[in-house]
Design a protein around this motif. Structure first.
Motif, PDB file in Angstrom:
ATOM      1  N   TYR A  42      -3.124   0.616   4.678  1.00  0.00           N
ATOM      2  CA  TYR A  42      -1.972   1.016   3.860  1.00  0.00           C
ATOM      3  C   TYR A  42      -1.523   2.446   4.119  1.00  0.00           C
ATOM      4  N   TYR A  46       6.472   4.724   3.484  1.00  0.00           N
ATOM      5  CA  TYR A  46       7.175   3.532   3.029  1.00  0.00           C
ATOM      6  C   TYR A  46       8.461   3.973   2.345  1.00  0.00           C
ATOM      7  N   ARG A  54       5.368  -3.672  -0.147  1.00  0.00           N
ATOM      8  CA  ARG A  54       4.379  -3.943   0.916  1.00  0.00           C
ATOM      9  C   ARG A  54       3.192  -3.001   0.801  1.00  0.00           C
ATOM     10  N   PHE A  55       3.430  -1.726   0.464  1.00  0.00           N
ATOM     11  CA  PHE A  55       2.329  -0.778   0.279  1.00  0.00           C
ATOM     12  C   PHE A  55       1.365  -1.294  -0.784  1.00  0.00           C
ATOM     13  N   THR A  58      -0.477  -4.433   0.238  1.00  0.00           N
ATOM     14  CA  THR A  58      -1.481  -4.162   1.263  1.00  0.00           C
ATOM     15  C   THR A  58      -2.714  -3.504   0.660  1.00  0.00           C
ATOM     16  N   VAL A  59      -2.517  -2.553  -0.237  1.00  0.00           N
ATOM     17  CA  VAL A  59      -3.669  -1.943  -0.915  1.00  0.00           C
ATOM     18  C   VAL A  59      -4.476  -3.029  -1.609  1.00  0.00           C
ATOM     19  N   SER A  62      -6.404  -5.357   0.597  1.00  0.00           N
ATOM     20  CA  SER A  62      -7.375  -4.725   1.496  1.00  0.00           C
ATOM     21  C   SER A  62      -8.655  -4.286   0.806  1.00  0.00           C
TER      22      SER A  62
END
Length: 132
Positions: A42, A46, A54-55, A58-59, A62
């Protein structure tokens, strides 16, 4: 909503994995900067609603969040600085990420305009670097 209240609400929604709710509190021109090497999934810059979504996605895809503890909020006008501590593990193999963090947030009209995330990226880089 004032800058402190919107920041606390974003953090609550983050803790609840509510990406839709977080995105409701982002300005249409929002930007996010997570400083660190590209091995951290991440990390990066952005810009705009879909990229900011998306950030957060993704965090949350993940890492497992065990502790996300904001300890101090410092506010001045549209600015909020947040100091705290986190403990995460990677979803890939359970490696630990433990760090203090500092977030610098700029708000506009009751929404986040710019979010900057600072933490010990060395431990995050180590956690996401494969031993293969």
């Amino acid at each position: 909503m004032d800058s402190l209240a919107v920041t606390q609400e974003v953090f609550t929604r983050f803790g609840n994995h509510d990406v839709d709710g977080i995105c409701e509190l982002l300005d249409s021109d929002a930007t996010i900067d997570f400083y660190g090497p590209s091995v951290i999934p991440y990390a990066g810059h952005y810009r705009g609603a879909s990229e900011c979504r998306r950030f957060f996605e993704t965090v949350l895809s993940s890492v497992n969040i065990h502790v996300f503890q904001p300890d101090k909020f410092i506010t001045e006008g549209n600015w909020v600085a947040v100091l705290g501590h986190l403990h995460l593990t990677t979803k890939r193999d359970g490696r630990e990420i433990t760090s203090d963090f500092a977030h610098i947030i700029e708000c506009r009209d009751g929404k986040w305009l710019h979010f900057r995330d600072f933490m010990n990226t060395v431990v995050a880089q180590e956690a996401f670097t494969s031993n293969d």
